[in-house]
Design a protein around this motif. Structure first.
Motif, PDB file in Angstrom:
ATOM      1  N   GLU A 168      27.133  14.468  17.180  1.00 47.07           N
ATOM      2  CA  GLU A 168      26.279  15.443  16.494  1.00 47.07           C
ATOM      3  C   GLU A 168      25.469  16.202  17.531  1.00 47.07           C
ATOM      4  O   GLU A 168      25.122  15.657  18.597  1.00 47.07           O
ATOM      5  CB  GLU A 168      25.346  14.730  15.503  1.00 47.07           C
ATOM      6  N   MET A 169      25.147  17.475  17.225  1.00 45.24           N
ATOM      7  CA  MET A 169      24.450  18.359  18.163  1.00 45.24           C
ATOM      8  C   MET A 169      23.413  19.182  17.411  1.00 45.24           C
ATOM      9  O   MET A 169      23.636  19.559  16.257  1.00 45.24           O
ATOM     10  CB  MET A 169      25.444  19.324  18.817  1.00 45.24           C
ATOM     11  N   SER A 170      22.297  19.454  18.063  1.00 45.20           N
ATOM     12  CA  SER A 170      21.247  20.274  17.460  1.00 45.20           C
ATOM     13  C   SER A 170      21.270  21.703  18.007  1.00 45.20           C
ATOM     14  O   SER A 170      21.744  21.944  19.122  1.00 45.20           O
ATOM     15  CB  SER A 170      19.874  19.664  17.752  1.00 45.20           C
ATOM     16  N   PHE A 171      20.728  22.609  17.179  1.00 44.16           N
ATOM     17  CA  PHE A 171      20.600  24.035  17.534  1.00 44.16           C
ATOM     18  C   PHE A 171      21.966  24.619  17.935  1.00 44.16           C
ATOM     19  O   PHE A 171      22.111  25.256  18.984  1.00 44.16           O
ATOM     20  CB  PHE A 171      19.578  24.226  18.653  1.00 44.16           C
ATOM     21  N   VAL A 172      22.950  24.388  17.087  1.00 47.29           N
ATOM     22  CA  VAL A 172      24.298  24.851  17.397  1.00 47.29           C
ATOM     23  C   VAL A 172      24.899  25.605  16.218  1.00 47.29           C
ATOM     24  O   VAL A 172      24.567  25.375  15.058  1.00 47.29           O
ATOM     25  CB  VAL A 172      25.237  23.676  17.761  1.00 47.29           C
ATOM     26  N   ASP A 212      19.049  15.539  20.191  1.00 45.15           N
ATOM     27  CA  ASP A 212      19.807  16.736  20.562  1.00 45.15           C
ATOM     28  C   ASP A 212      21.325  16.544  20.646  1.00 45.15           C
ATOM     29  O   ASP A 212      22.060  17.259  19.988  1.00 45.15           O
ATOM     30  CB  ASP A 212      19.304  17.328  21.881  1.00 45.15           C
ATOM     31  N   ARG A 213      21.817  15.620  21.464  1.00 42.54           N
ATOM     32  CA  ARG A 213      23.270  15.415  21.589  1.00 42.54           C
ATOM     33  C   ARG A 213      23.564  13.924  21.557  1.00 42.54           C
ATOM     34  O   ARG A 213      23.292  13.208  22.510  1.00 42.54           O
ATOM     35  CB  ARG A 213      23.805  16.029  22.882  1.00 42.54           C
ATOM     36  N   THR A 218      29.750  11.914  27.976  1.00 41.49           N
ATOM     37  CA  THR A 218      28.554  11.737  28.808  1.00 41.49           C
ATOM     38  C   THR A 218      28.411  12.886  29.801  1.00 41.49           C
ATOM     39  O   THR A 218      27.304  13.384  30.048  1.00 41.49           O
ATOM     40  CB  THR A 218      28.623  10.389  29.553  1.00 41.49           C
ATOM     41  N   GLU A 219      29.533  13.326  30.368  1.00 44.42           N
ATOM     42  CA  GLU A 219      29.491  14.430  31.333  1.00 44.42           C
ATOM     43  C   GLU A 219      29.010  15.725  30.684  1.00 44.42           C
ATOM     44  O   GLU A 219      28.495  16.603  31.382  1.00 44.42           O
ATOM     45  CB  GLU A 219      30.892  14.636  31.938  1.00 44.42           C
ATOM     46  N   GLN A 220      29.163  15.851  29.359  1.00 48.76           N
ATOM     47  CA  GLN A 220      28.688  17.049  28.665  1.00 48.76           C
ATOM     48  C   GLN A 220      27.250  16.904  28.170  1.00 48.76           C
ATOM     49  O   GLN A 220      26.757  17.764  27.440  1.00 48.76           O
ATOM     50  CB  GLN A 220      29.594  17.356  27.469  1.00 48.76           C
ATOM     51  N   GLY A 221      26.604  15.815  28.561  1.00 48.65           N
ATOM     52  CA  GLY A 221      25.195  15.656  28.202  1.00 48.65           C
ATOM     53  C   GLY A 221      24.952  14.925  26.902  1.00 48.65           C
ATOM     54  O   GLY A 221      23.808  14.872  26.425  1.00 48.65           O
ATOM     55  N   PHE A 222      25.988  14.336  26.308  1.00 43.89           N
ATOM     56  CA  PHE A 222      25.802  13.542  25.097  1.00 43.89           C
ATOM     57  C   PHE A 222      25.289  12.150  25.464  1.00 43.89           C
ATOM     58  O   PHE A 222      25.655  11.591  26.502  1.00 43.89           O
ATOM     59  CB  PHE A 222      27.112  13.418  24.316  1.00 43.89           C
ATOM     60  N   VAL A 223      24.438  11.592  24.617  1.00 45.35           N
ATOM     61  CA  VAL A 223      23.846  10.274  24.833  1.00 45.35           C
ATOM     62  C   VAL A 223      24.390   9.323  23.764  1.00 45.35           C
ATOM     63  O   VAL A 223      24.435   9.664  22.581  1.00 45.35           O
ATOM     64  CB  VAL A 223      22.313  10.333  24.751  1.00 45.35           C
ATOM     65  N   GLU A 224      24.814   8.137  24.194  1.00 46.54           N
ATOM     66  CA  GLU A 224      25.420   7.188  23.255  1.00 46.54           C
ATOM     67  C   GLU A 224      24.361   6.306  22.601  1.00 46.54           C
ATOM     68  O   GLU A 224      23.517   5.718  23.282  1.00 46.54           O
ATOM     69  CB  GLU A 224      26.456   6.318  23.977  1.00 46.54           C
ATOM     70  N   ALA A 253      13.478  19.741  10.512  1.00 46.63           N
ATOM     71  CA  ALA A 253      14.840  19.396  10.911  1.00 46.63           C
ATOM     72  C   ALA A 253      15.487  20.577  11.608  1.00 46.63           C
ATOM     73  O   ALA A 253      15.453  21.700  11.105  1.00 46.63           O
ATOM     74  CB  ALA A 253      15.666  18.992   9.693  1.00 46.63           C
ATOM     75  N   PRO A 254      16.102  20.365  12.768  1.00 48.68           N
ATOM     76  CA  PRO A 254      16.765  21.474  13.454  1.00 48.68           C
ATOM     77  C   PRO A 254      18.119  21.781  12.808  1.00 48.68           C
ATOM     78  O   PRO A 254      18.737  20.902  12.203  1.00 48.68           O
ATOM     79  CB  PRO A 254      16.976  20.922  14.870  1.00 48.68           C
ATOM     80  N   PRO A 255      18.598  23.006  12.921  1.00 48.73           N
ATOM     81  CA  PRO A 255      19.999  23.259  12.561  1.00 48.73           C
ATOM     82  C   PRO A 255      20.880  22.356  13.424  1.00 48.73           C
ATOM     83  O   PRO A 255      20.653  22.223  14.626  1.00 48.73           O
ATOM     84  CB  PRO A 255      20.205  24.732  12.908  1.00 48.73           C
ATOM     85  N   HIS A 256      21.865  21.725  12.802  1.00 46.75           N
ATOM     86  CA  HIS A 256      22.698  20.793  13.565  1.00 46.75           C
ATOM     87  C   HIS A 256      24.075  20.670  12.937  1.00 46.75           C
ATOM     88  O   HIS A 256      24.278  21.022  11.774  1.00 46.75           O
ATOM     89  CB  HIS A 256      22.033  19.423  13.688  1.00 46.75           C
ATOM     90  N   GLY A 257      25.016  20.157  13.714  1.00 42.69           N
ATOM     91  CA  GLY A 257      26.383  19.976  13.239  1.00 42.69           C
ATOM     92  C   GLY A 257      27.152  19.061  14.157  1.00 42.69           C
ATOM     93  O   GLY A 257      26.701  18.718  15.256  1.00 42.69           O
ATOM     94  N   GLY A 258      28.313  18.656  13.701  1.00 41.96           N
ATOM     95  CA  GLY A 258      29.126  17.755  14.509  1.00 41.96           C
ATOM     96  C   GLY A 258      30.460  17.490  13.857  1.00 41.96           C
ATOM     97  O   GLY A 258      30.895  18.219  12.956  1.00 41.96           O
TER      98      GLY A 258
END
Length: 596
Positions: free
Chosen positions: A240-244, A211-212, A157-163, A529-534
């Motif tokens: 998972e994260m977008s534009f990474v 996004d996150r 959460t502190e890194q901006g990820f949303v659950e 679809a954005p480039p994404h990975g995780g």
């Protein structure tokens, strides 16, 4: 005063002397000293010693309370005399003089003891798991698990990820293991599947623009259990994260893992970020595994050329005849080991399915051993140089086709390090294995198939798929490894429908097949679809490492046994015929074996 407790059993200290308190908990141990009865009262937080004099009105009540009975004790806190202080207890400076006792529930005679370190059969422990979970070590393991998960959540959460929570009832997806299927009552003949992983849903969340994302995700796979994998279900930190790029994914998760292992690892050292990146081919060559244990200092070397065309016929013929390779596994300082030590390792190799385990000893007076006798001196010297050896060392060999030789060499590397006590202690050594092959050849069918994750982006994109040998294409796939344990696979995803269809085509899947099984995700990709990975680090394995437990069942609250049975709740179980009829199902059970 509260009906059950004013304090917990892990709370009282010298500063509380003179206070009247009330505690509730389980009778952990009793010690009858004639005129005095000592009772260790235990709750989730600790243990407090309570004492009753034989003349006290509560003596009889405490005396008849069996171990694990639940009681409430009211009394005065007194300091222990210096010679009776128990430094092993947080409350060891005091005791409670029992003035009132209420038995909340009387325990029956126990099938297994809670106090002590008795070793009980696994089936008994799982059947009476509620008792097993009261035992100190496993109770602490479960609290550790809870704290680890809370820390992971906070750090993400502190890194901006949303659950988010993704569906549990979903469609079957061929992801490499068997699905657990759930029959639909409203749709006769159709089934839901429990997710093997939230793979498609988390990618759809990226398409949806979040996004996150992360979740502590339950995953379900109908596969056999083993020491590091629970049958039925497991949990992972799915994100998972977008534009990474690949490096962005690494930079996001490395501080989370480093922080958690530093927080809960005690005095054990943790690899600082950034973690080493080891290409798959290099990992297989140097460590004989795509899950390298970097606590082991031994590095495998390729010595194929030293044996090619040599007088050592067994290896020379394998190299020329079937394209074998030779791997050298160093054994520092082992040249002076007795012959029996080498014979024991040779026998161990046969138990692993190998023909044996050849070796050379580099003694001060020269090279010794069966291979050295049949190999030209200049070739022996080349091996010594390639493997970085010196006088006093020994070296072992694995000869086979590349993958088989690598895997066996990896087993030898581990065994030698254990035998010589070389594995570094009290450390958590992380690394990434990167650049996995996109495809591999199935030796049984001769067909090209996906080697890791079909949703990964091939390095080089469409151009690589159109112009290169599939077996040479690498993927943006990666594993995170700690102490030789794979915590997670991950990838930069294939977000382009055209590249995805081509990638599946090379692996033998038609466009119709992809549409049928992955149509929801493929269709979504057509609308931007954005480039994404995780990745998805396994929570069970993280806790296993932190708790220093070799078996995953020691860190799961209510695990199944190796046969995927829940002995406590009696699952799986038969259901009434009326339920089957409601679900439009008929059973076709295997016939029992015939009796002789």
């Amino acid at each position: 005063m509260h009906a059950y407790r004013t304090h917990t059993c892990g709370q009282l200290g010298r500063e509380d002397a003179g206070r009247t308190v009330r505690l509730s908990g389980w009778v952990h141990r009793k010690r009858d000293h004639g005129n005095l009865l000592f009772v260790d009262l235990r709750d989730n937080y600790g243990v407090t010693q309570c004492v009753a004099d034989v003349s006290s009105a509560v003596f009889a009540a405490l005396e008849k309370a069996r171990p694990e009975s639940v009681v409430t004790v009211t009394g005065k806190v007194v300091r222990r005399s210096p010679e009776t202080v128990n430094p092993k207890l947080a409350t060891g400076d005091i005791e409670v003089q029992a003035a009132e006792v209420e038995i909340q529930t009387m325990a029956e005679i126990l099938p297994m003891q809670v106090a002590g370190d008795h070793d009980y059969p696994e089936d008994m422990r799982l059947k009476y798991r509620f008792l097993d979970l009261r035992r100190e070590k496993i109770h602490d393991n479960m609290l550790l698990r809870s704290h680890v998960i809370a820390s992971l959540r906070r750090r993400m959460t502190e890194q901006g990820f949303v659950e988010f929570q993704t569906p549990i009832l979903t469609a079957s997806s061929p992801e490499g293991a068997r699905d657990y299927l759930v029959p639909s009552r409203l749709h006769p003949g159709k089934f839901y599947a429990l997710p093997q992983a939230p793979q498609q849903f988390k990618q759809l969340l990226m398409v949806a623009g979040f996004d996150r994302y992360f979740q502590v995700a339950p995953c379900f796979r109908d596969e056999a259990g083993r020491a590091d994998r629970s049958p039925g279900e497991f949990y992972q930190l799915d994100f998972e994260m977008s534009f990474v790029t690949q490096e962005d994914v690494f930079a996001a998760i490395e501080p989370v893992l480093q922080g958690v292992f530093e927080e809960f690892g005690g005095d054990r050292k943790v690899t600082p970020a950034p973690f080493p990146r080891i290409p798959y081919d290099e990992s297989m060559l140097k460590y004989g595994s795509d899950k390298p244990d970097l606590r082991n200092p031994l590095v495998i070397a390729d010595v194929t050329e030293a044996f090619r065309g040599s007088n050592f016929g067994i290896f020379a013929r394998a190299i020329e005849g079937k394209g074998a390779v030779v791997r050298a596994i160093p054994a520092p300082g082992a040249a002076d080991q007795p012959r029996g030590w080498f014979d024991k390792l040779n026998e161990w190799a046969r138990e692993q399915g190998a023909g044996g385990l050849g070796y050379i000893q580099f003694a001060a007076e020269g090279a010794k051993g069966p291979i050295a006798k049949n190999l030209e001196p200049e070739r022996v010297a080349a091996i010594k140089n390639a493997a970085g050896l010196k006088d006093g060392d020994a070296v072992f060999f694995a000869c086979d086709k590349a993958i088989a030789a690598a895997k066996f060499a990896g087993l030898v590397r581990t065994r030698i390090a254990q035998e010589l006590d070389l594995i570094e202690k009290d450390v958590f050594k992380f690394c990434w294995t990167v650049d996995f092959p996109m495809y591999e050849m199935n030796e049984d069918t001769g067909l090209v198939e996906f080697s890791h994750n079909p949703f990964s982006m091939p390095q080089g994109g469409m151009d690589a798929l159109l112009t290169r040998d599939p077996l040479e294409i690498k993927a943006f796939q990666y594993d995170i490894v700690c102490n030789g344990v794979e915590l997670s696979s991950g990838a930069i995803r294939n977000h382009r429908p055209d590249i995805m269809l081509k990638a599946f085509e090379i692996a033998g899947y038609s466009a119709e097949h992809v549409e049928e099984h992955f149509g929801g995700m493929l269709n979504a990709f057509k609308f931007g679809a954005p480039p994404h990975g995780g990745a998805a680090p396994g929570i069970d394995r993280i806790v296993m490492l932190l708790a220093d437990e070799p078996n995953i069942r020691e860190i799961i609250l209510f695990p199944m046994n190796q046969q995927a049975q829940d002995l406590l709740m009696g699952a799986p179980a038969e259901v009434d015929a009326s339920r089957l009829k409601e679900l439009h199902l008929k059973l076709d059970l295997p016939k029992p074996p015939k009796k002789d």
